[in-house]
Design a protein around this motif. Structure first.
Motif, PDB file in Angstrom:
ATOM      1  N   LEU A 124      42.644  41.832  48.190  1.00 55.26           N
ATOM      2  CA  LEU A 124      43.465  42.485  48.161  1.00 55.26           C
ATOM      3  C   LEU A 124      44.699  41.968  46.820  1.00 55.26           C
ATOM      4  O   LEU A 124      45.458  42.631  46.689  1.00 55.26           O
ATOM      5  CB  LEU A 124      44.797  41.994  49.650  1.00 55.26           C
ATOM      6  CG  LEU A 124      46.120  43.170  49.336  1.00 55.26           C
ATOM      7  CD1 LEU A 124      45.730  44.281  49.863  1.00 55.26           C
ATOM      8  CD2 LEU A 124      46.825  42.101  51.019  1.00 55.26           C
ATOM      9  N   VAL A 183      33.848  45.542  54.698  1.00 53.22           N
ATOM     10  CA  VAL A 183      35.913  45.595  53.133  1.00 53.22           C
ATOM     11  C   VAL A 183      36.524  44.581  54.738  1.00 53.22           C
ATOM     12  O   VAL A 183      37.127  44.152  53.854  1.00 53.22           O
ATOM     13  CB  VAL A 183      35.994  46.790  53.784  1.00 53.22           C
ATOM     14  CG1 VAL A 183      37.364  46.863  53.589  1.00 53.22           C
ATOM     15  CG2 VAL A 183      35.059  48.021  53.020  1.00 53.22           C
ATOM     16  N   GLN A 184      36.639  44.602  55.832  1.00 49.67           N
ATOM     17  CA  GLN A 184      37.210  43.213  56.495  1.00 49.67           C
ATOM     18  C   GLN A 184      37.349  42.056  56.215  1.00 49.67           C
ATOM     19  O   GLN A 184      38.090  41.692  56.043  1.00 49.67           O
ATOM     20  CB  GLN A 184      37.329  44.133  58.215  1.00 49.67           C
ATOM     21  CG  GLN A 184      37.380  45.372  58.869  1.00 49.67           C
ATOM     22  CD  GLN A 184      38.505  46.274  58.207  1.00 49.67           C
ATOM     23  OE1 GLN A 184      40.407  45.439  58.361  1.00 49.67           O
ATOM     24  NE2 GLN A 184      38.727  47.261  57.231  1.00 49.67           N
ATOM     25  N   ALA A 217      38.865  41.681  52.500  1.00 50.22           N
ATOM     26  CA  ALA A 217      40.590  42.697  52.736  1.00 50.22           C
ATOM     27  C   ALA A 217      41.362  41.626  51.820  1.00 50.22           C
ATOM     28  O   ALA A 217      41.910  41.617  50.366  1.00 50.22           O
ATOM     29  CB  ALA A 217      40.531  43.189  53.543  1.00 50.22           C
ATOM     30  N   ARG A 218      40.858  40.290  52.554  1.00 48.97           N
ATOM     31  CA  ARG A 218      42.033  38.836  52.033  1.00 48.97           C
ATOM     32  C   ARG A 218      41.909  38.977  50.459  1.00 48.97           C
ATOM     33  O   ARG A 218      42.827  38.805  49.913  1.00 48.97           O
ATOM     34  CB  ARG A 218      41.710  38.085  53.239  1.00 48.97           C
ATOM     35  CG  ARG A 218      42.942  37.196  52.204  1.00 48.97           C
ATOM     36  CD  ARG A 218      42.582  36.412  53.727  1.00 48.97           C
ATOM     37  NE  ARG A 218      43.835  36.156  54.478  1.00 48.97           N
ATOM     38  CZ  ARG A 218      43.627  35.554  55.735  1.00 48.97           C
ATOM     39  NH1 ARG A 218      43.274  34.248  55.818  1.00 48.97           N
ATOM     40  NH2 ARG A 218      43.927  35.490  56.860  1.00 48.97           N
ATOM     41  N   TRP A 231      32.447  49.380  57.074  1.00 48.81           N
ATOM     42  CA  TRP A 231      33.058  48.851  56.735  1.00 48.81           C
ATOM     43  C   TRP A 231      33.773  47.128  57.562  1.00 48.81           C
ATOM     44  O   TRP A 231      34.671  46.613  57.399  1.00 48.81           O
ATOM     45  CB  TRP A 231      34.240  49.481  58.829  1.00 48.81           C
ATOM     46  CG  TRP A 231      33.885  51.169  58.538  1.00 48.81           C
ATOM     47  CD1 TRP A 231      33.220  52.245  58.597  1.00 48.81           C
ATOM     48  CD2 TRP A 231      35.057  51.738  57.256  1.00 48.81           C
ATOM     49  NE1 TRP A 231      34.104  53.212  57.989  1.00 48.81           N
ATOM     50  CE2 TRP A 231      35.153  53.370  57.550  1.00 48.81           C
ATOM     51  CE3 TRP A 231      36.037  50.877  56.821  1.00 48.81           C
ATOM     52  CZ2 TRP A 231      36.037  53.900  56.477  1.00 48.81           C
ATOM     53  CZ3 TRP A 231      37.621  52.217  56.079  1.00 48.81           C
ATOM     54  CH2 TRP A 231      36.943  52.859  56.315  1.00 48.81           C
ATOM     55  N   LEU A 249      31.039  45.687  47.456  1.00 53.56           N
ATOM     56  CA  LEU A 249      31.607  44.243  48.013  1.00 53.56           C
ATOM     57  C   LEU A 249      31.973  43.289  46.809  1.00 53.56           C
ATOM     58  O   LEU A 249      32.863  42.752  46.805  1.00 53.56           O
ATOM     59  CB  LEU A 249      32.418  43.851  48.847  1.00 53.56           C
ATOM     60  CG  LEU A 249      33.010  45.527  49.648  1.00 53.56           C
ATOM     61  CD1 LEU A 249      32.909  45.187  51.247  1.00 53.56           C
ATOM     62  CD2 LEU A 249      33.837  46.106  49.245  1.00 53.56           C
ATOM     63  N   THR A 263      36.444  52.847  50.409  1.00 55.15           N
ATOM     64  CA  THR A 263      36.870  51.189  50.566  1.00 55.15           C
ATOM     65  C   THR A 263      38.073  50.937  49.550  1.00 55.15           C
ATOM     66  O   THR A 263      38.315  49.848  49.704  1.00 55.15           O
ATOM     67  CB  THR A 263      35.601  50.665  49.291  1.00 55.15           C
ATOM     68  OG1 THR A 263      34.466  50.604  50.048  1.00 55.15           O
ATOM     69  CG2 THR A 263      35.390  49.795  49.201  1.00 55.15           C
ATOM     70  N   ALA A 269      40.914  51.686  52.470  1.00 56.51           N
ATOM     71  CA  ALA A 269      40.529  50.013  53.517  1.00 56.51           C
ATOM     72  C   ALA A 269      41.549  48.799  52.416  1.00 56.51           C
ATOM     73  O   ALA A 269      42.482  47.480  52.941  1.00 56.51           O
ATOM     74  CB  ALA A 269      39.421  50.266  53.649  1.00 56.51           C
ATOM     75  N   LEU A 270      41.246  48.530  51.217  1.00 63.09           N
ATOM     76  CA  LEU A 270      42.202  47.015  50.290  1.00 63.09           C
ATOM     77  C   LEU A 270      43.107  47.660  49.701  1.00 63.09           C
ATOM     78  O   LEU A 270      43.730  46.948  49.380  1.00 63.09           O
ATOM     79  CB  LEU A 270      40.566  46.951  49.255  1.00 63.09           C
ATOM     80  CG  LEU A 270      39.748  46.474  49.396  1.00 63.09           C
ATOM     81  CD1 LEU A 270      38.937  46.180  48.288  1.00 63.09           C
ATOM     82  CD2 LEU A 270      39.204  45.503  50.116  1.00 63.09           C
TER      83      LEU A 270
END
Length: 197
Positions: free
Chosen positions: A43, A35-36, A39-40, A32, A171, A62, A65-66
């Motif tokens: 995205l 992913v954070q 993410a940017r 998690w 990722l 995943t 969350a994205l």
């Protein structure tokens, strides 16, 4: 117009050395957090016309969350490992060393009672080849690292043994472009700022 399929490897659900065949566990805390952190950067892939994922909990989580809201694709499921499902490679080796050796050496072997490596590669490649060209040029698919390795072996028409030499990290992204039967691996150029000399 050629398709552009970008695979995003699912975030992890366990430490690398504890990875299990057909692991159905959800993302762990480290997954998690990873992913954070990315993410940017990932995205913008949400703009793809079609967004898919493997049916595993970590691939779905995943993708969600994205911001991809991906559609589950059964063809992108992990290799069917039969009675080795849920085991680590080390555990399978401790129980059935000769069977594991046979499986690693022969892409047609199914000593676990599941799917052969060759069958797995063919299934994932069949999914890749049947993507609808008319529905859009960009596709994103969140999948298990093993699925991405199978897709690359298929796309590059590489020998099945190549599967064992491809390292797909959680990722990471991998893009192939083309159409059924004609795929190319694409490496993106790093964005560069104009020099101010």
């Amino acid at each position: 117009m050629p398709l552009r399929v970008t695979f995003v490897a699912a975030a992890r659900s366990s430490p690398l050395l504890a990875e299990r065949f057909q692991d159905d566990r959800p993302l762990d805390q480290a997954g998690w957090e990873e992913v954070q952190q990315v993410a940017r950067e990932l995205l913008p892939l949400a703009a793809a016309e079609l967004r898919y994922c493997s049916p595993t909990p970590r691939s779905r989580a995943t993708g969600d969350a994205l911001g991809y809201a991906p559609l589950v694709q059964l063809a992108l499921r992990d290799c069917d490992m039969g009675r080795w499902r849920g085991l680590t490679l080390g555990e399978a080796m401790a129980r059935e060393p000769e069977a594991v050796d046979a499986w690693l050496a022969d892409p047609r072997a199914t000593p676990h009672g599941g799917e052969s490596l060759l069958g797995f590669i063919g299934r994932v490649g069949g999914w890749l080849d049947t993507r609808p060209v008319e529905d859009g040029g960009r596709i994103v698919a969140v999948a298990e690292p093993s699925v991405i390795r199978a897709a690359l072996v298929y796309a590059l028409k590489a020998p099945p043994s190549t599967y064992w030499n491809i390292d797909v990290r959680p990722l990471s992204t991998t893009t192939v472009t083309g159409r059924a039967g004609r795929w190319n691996l694409r490496f993106e150029a790093a964005s560069t700022q104009p020099s101010r000399a």
